[in-house]
Design an enzyme around this catalytic site. Structure first.
Site, PDB file in Angstrom:
ATOM      1  N   CYS A  67       1.024  -1.173   0.166  1.00 60.19           N
ATOM      2  CA  CYS A  67       0.181   0.252  -0.202  1.00 60.19           C
ATOM      3  C   CYS A  67       0.593   1.238  -0.081  1.00 60.19           C
ATOM      4  CB  CYS A  67      -1.384  -0.362   0.910  1.00 60.19           C
ATOM      5  SG  CYS A  67      -1.851   1.323   1.135  1.00 60.19           S
ATOM      6  N   CYS A 100       0.543   4.974   7.055  1.00 62.45           N
ATOM      7  CA  CYS A 100      -0.057   4.985   8.679  1.00 62.45           C
ATOM      8  C   CYS A 100       0.456   3.986   8.892  1.00 62.45           C
ATOM      9  CB  CYS A 100      -1.584   3.898   8.280  1.00 62.45           C
ATOM     10  SG  CYS A 100      -2.435   4.481   6.779  1.00 62.45           S
ATOM     11  N   CYS A 145       0.657   0.613  10.469  1.00 60.95           N
ATOM     12  CA  CYS A 145      -0.149  -0.744   9.389  1.00 60.95           C
ATOM     13  C   CYS A 145       1.052  -1.481   8.433  1.00 60.95           C
ATOM     14  CB  CYS A 145      -1.022  -0.075   8.087  1.00 60.95           C
ATOM     15  SG  CYS A 145      -1.504  -1.540   7.137  1.00 60.95           S
ATOM     16  N   CYS A 186     -16.049  -9.370   5.367  1.00 70.07           N
ATOM     17  CA  CYS A 186     -15.738  -7.319   5.127  1.00 70.07           C
ATOM     18  C   CYS A 186     -14.573  -8.232   4.757  1.00 70.07           C
ATOM     19  CB  CYS A 186     -15.177  -7.278   6.968  1.00 70.07           C
ATOM     20  SG  CYS A 186     -16.706  -7.091   8.006  1.00 70.07           S
ATOM     21  N   CYS A 197     -19.710  -5.905   3.768  1.00 69.23           N
ATOM     22  CA  CYS A 197     -18.778  -4.841   3.852  1.00 69.23           C
ATOM     23  C   CYS A 197     -18.050  -4.673   3.410  1.00 69.23           C
ATOM     24  CB  CYS A 197     -18.638  -4.810   5.761  1.00 69.23           C
ATOM     25  SG  CYS A 197     -17.727  -3.544   5.954  1.00 69.23           S
ATOM     26  N   CYS A 204     -19.560   1.999   8.749  1.00 65.66           N
ATOM     27  CA  CYS A 204     -18.599   1.788   9.536  1.00 65.66           C
ATOM     28  C   CYS A 204     -17.461   2.614   9.988  1.00 65.66           C
ATOM     29  CB  CYS A 204     -18.587   0.163   9.156  1.00 65.66           C
ATOM     30  SG  CYS A 204     -16.966  -1.504  10.564  1.00 65.66           S
ATOM     31  N   ARG A 227     -17.257  -2.810  17.953  1.00 71.81           N
ATOM     32  CA  ARG A 227     -16.525  -3.496  18.031  1.00 71.81           C
ATOM     33  C   ARG A 227     -15.495  -3.538  18.784  1.00 71.81           C
ATOM     34  NH1 ARG A 227     -16.514  -3.426  12.322  1.00 71.81           N
ATOM     35  NH2 ARG A 227     -18.498  -4.780  12.640  1.00 71.81           N
TER      36      ARG A 227
HETATM   37  N1  SAM Z   1      -6.802   0.659   2.656  1.00 68.46           N
HETATM   38  C1  SAM Z   1      -7.704   0.248   3.648  1.00 68.46           C
HETATM   39  C2  SAM Z   1      -7.349   1.943   4.082  1.00 68.46           C
HETATM   40  O1  SAM Z   1      -6.717   2.698   5.521  1.00 68.46           O
HETATM   41  O2  SAM Z   1      -8.793   2.843   4.372  1.00 68.46           O
HETATM   42  C3  SAM Z   1      -8.508  -0.462   4.666  1.00 68.46           C
HETATM   43  C4  SAM Z   1      -7.787  -1.088   4.336  1.00 68.46           C
HETATM   44  S1  SAM Z   1      -7.170  -0.768   6.015  1.00 68.46           S
HETATM   45  C5  SAM Z   1      -5.825  -2.218   6.989  1.00 68.46           C
HETATM   46  C6  SAM Z   1      -8.287  -0.461   7.737  1.00 68.46           C
HETATM   47  C7  SAM Z   1      -8.234  -0.100   8.905  1.00 68.46           C
HETATM   48  O3  SAM Z   1      -7.213  -1.743   9.574  1.00 68.46           O
HETATM   49  C8  SAM Z   1      -7.405   0.556   9.777  1.00 68.46           C
HETATM   50  O4  SAM Z   1      -8.402   1.790   9.474  1.00 68.46           O
HETATM   51  C9  SAM Z   1      -6.487   0.850  10.913  1.00 68.46           C
HETATM   52  O5  SAM Z   1      -8.107   1.517  11.729  1.00 68.46           O
HETATM   53  C10 SAM Z   1      -7.072  -1.374  11.109  1.00 68.46           C
HETATM   54  N2  SAM Z   1      -5.693  -1.196  11.170  1.00 68.46           N
HETATM   55  C11 SAM Z   1      -5.031  -1.460  10.346  1.00 68.46           C
HETATM   56  N3  SAM Z   1      -3.651  -2.064  10.826  1.00 68.46           N
HETATM   57  C12 SAM Z   1      -3.576  -2.179  12.546  1.00 68.46           C
HETATM   58  C13 SAM Z   1      -2.916  -2.878  13.794  1.00 68.46           C
HETATM   59  N4  SAM Z   1      -1.688  -3.208  13.290  1.00 68.46           N
HETATM   60  N5  SAM Z   1      -3.672  -2.574  14.959  1.00 68.46           N
HETATM   61  C14 SAM Z   1      -5.364  -1.960  15.031  1.00 68.46           C
HETATM   62  N6  SAM Z   1      -5.478  -1.628  14.179  1.00 68.46           N
HETATM   63  C15 SAM Z   1      -5.375  -1.993  12.484  1.00 68.46           C
HETATM   64 FE1  SF4 Z   2      -2.586   0.926   3.136  1.00 73.16          FE
HETATM   65 FE2  SF4 Z   2      -2.941   0.051   5.929  1.00 73.16          FE
HETATM   66 FE3  SF4 Z   2      -3.042   2.539   5.582  1.00 73.16          FE
HETATM   67 FE4  SF4 Z   2      -4.997   1.096   4.869  1.00 73.16          FE
HETATM   68  S1  SF4 Z   2      -3.824   1.045   6.855  1.00 73.16           S
HETATM   69  S2  SF4 Z   2      -4.127   2.722   3.772  1.00 73.16           S
HETATM   70  S3  SF4 Z   2      -3.695  -0.838   4.063  1.00 73.16           S
HETATM   71  S4  SF4 Z   2      -1.164   1.818   5.011  1.00 73.16           S
END
Ligand code: SAM
Ligand code: SF4
Ligand code: DTB
Length: 352
Positions: A56, A60, A63, A100, A131, A191, A263
């Site tokens: 990606c 973040c 992530c 989801c 979802c 959500c 949740r």
């Molecule tokens: N890429 C898309 C986005 O970020 O909008 C969708 C998938 S993203 C993995 C969805 C959500 O997963 C993130 O907004 C975050 O809140 C949660 N998430 C991702 N990595 C995480 C982690 N290591 N621990 C807890 N929540 C996490």
């Molecule tokens: Fe990409 Fe992870 Fe951020 Fe979603 S949460 S936009 S998968 S880096």
């Protein structure tokens, strides 16, 4: 303020006061609101599927799927529609009512929209709630997904507006709010929640919940994730979160958004049964079920079944009216937690 009122004008002072309550008072209030709005012994069960994994472009800091961090994750292409439907069938057979689908995208590309629309249609045909979480959506993409029959769109605010810049720099808080508006305007259920344990202050948890609770319409689902610390991400070395602060966040979310499903989301793998039970008592009434979240571990299905049975919790039937038809085969999780054939039977017998 009267407990359980649906409000969209919460002040910071209101929310500060809730967090400052003695733990027992806060959890009691949350349970009172919960009981007025839900069956306190039912939990909604969703299963996650990573339809496109890794690489990606976003940054973040929590992530494992960001291309910027070396987490050892293997990138995968967008799954084929049939393969997604097969996974949904398995999730349904295991007892999940909502499927989801998540993609590691900044936002969907036009060339991918046909496939994701096909996935929504195929999963809906199984009679499951759908979802998706695909990143930012413009108005047209939201409309296309709504037209395909997508029930929920997940897009988290993640944290307070104040702390947000410490965690993500490649998209703004305002971008997220625009996507959420597009989802609402297209008529889908929202959500939206966040993550705790990212090194934020208690005031940032207040800030996140204030944002969610003061939306014109509360999100129907509010995922509260505890950070899953993944080696290679900037937040891998964050300190442990006090489990009571996690429970407080759930309880305040329950009080602020009485009719939303809250949740108990990521992070259950490192929580003991007692903490999870306390989260349900504080008003959490939804979980992700299945041995994987998107890329990280979740409790084994049999462990969750045992926990439900020990707590006398039943999986919730379909939350949305259009999906009320029941499947001819009883989902495993419901069978496993019914008193007739589970360890709960022994408990009930012993209690009589
Ligand atoms: N890429 C898309 C986005 O970020 O909008 C969708 C998938 S993203 C993995 C969805 C959500 O997963 C993130 O907004 C975050 O809140 C949660 N998430 C991702 N990595 C995480 C982690 N290591 N621990 C807890 N929540 C996490
Ligand atoms: Fe990409 Fe992870 Fe951020 Fe979603 S949460 S936009 S998968 S880096
Ligand atoms: C949400 O709030 N949590 C889920 C779902 N929405 C998409 C994702 C949790 C991901 C945890 C890290 C991983 O497994 O990659």
């Amino acid at each position: 303020m009267s407990l359980g009122e649906i409000r969209h004008d919460w002040s910071r002072k209101n929310v500060d006061r809730l967090f400052a309550l003695p733990f027992n008072d806060l959890v009691f209030q949350a349970q009172t609101v919960h009981r007025a709005n839900f069956n306190a012994n039912e939990v909604q069960v969703s299963t996650l599927c990573s339809i496109k994994t890794g690489a990606c472009p976003e940054d973040c800091a929590y992530c494992p799927q960001s291309v910027r961090y070396d987490t050892g994750l293997e990138r995968e292409q967008l799954m084929a529609i049939d393969a997604v439907i097969e996974e949904a069938k398995q999730a349904k057979a295991a007892g999940a009512t909502r499927f989801c689908m998540g993609a590691a995208w900044r936002s969907p590309k036009s060339r991918d929209m046909g496939a994701v629309v096909g996935m929504v249609k195929g999963v809906k045909e199984l009679g499951m709630e759908t979802c998706m979480t695909l990143g930012m959506l413009d108005q047209q993409q939201a409309k296309d997904l709504a037209d395909a029959g997508l029930d929920y769109y997940n897009h988290n605010l993640d944290t307070s507006p104040e702390y947000y810049g410490e965690v993500i720099t490649t998209r703004t808080y305002a971008d997220r709010l625009t996507t959420l508006d597009n989802v609402r305007d297209a008529g889908m259920n929202v959500c939206c929640g966040g993550i705790v344990g990212m090194g934020e202050e208690a005031s940032d948890r207040v800030g996140l919940l204030l944002q969610l609770a003061n939306m014109v319409q509360h999100p129907e689902s509010v995922p509260i994730n505890q950070l899953v610390r993944v080696e290679g991400t900037p937040l891998a070395q964050e300190e442990d979160l006090d489990p009571f602060d996690f429970i407080r966040t759930i309880a305040v979310a329950r009080i602020l958004m009485p009719k939303s499903h809250v949740r108990l989301s990521a992070g259950r793998e490192v929580m003991n049964d007692q903490t999870q039970a306390l989260a349900f008592f504080a008003g959490a009434n939804s979980i992700f079920y299945g041995e994987k979240l998107l890329t990280t571990a979740n409790p084994e299905e049999s462990k969750d079944m045992q926990l439900f049975a020990r707590l006398g919790i039943q999986p919730e039937k379909y939350a949305l009216e259009q999906n009320v038809e029941q499947s001819s085969t009883e989902p495993n999780i419901a069978a496993a937690v019914s008193p007739q054939d589970s360890s709960a039977a022994l408990f009930y017998e012993a209690a009589n």
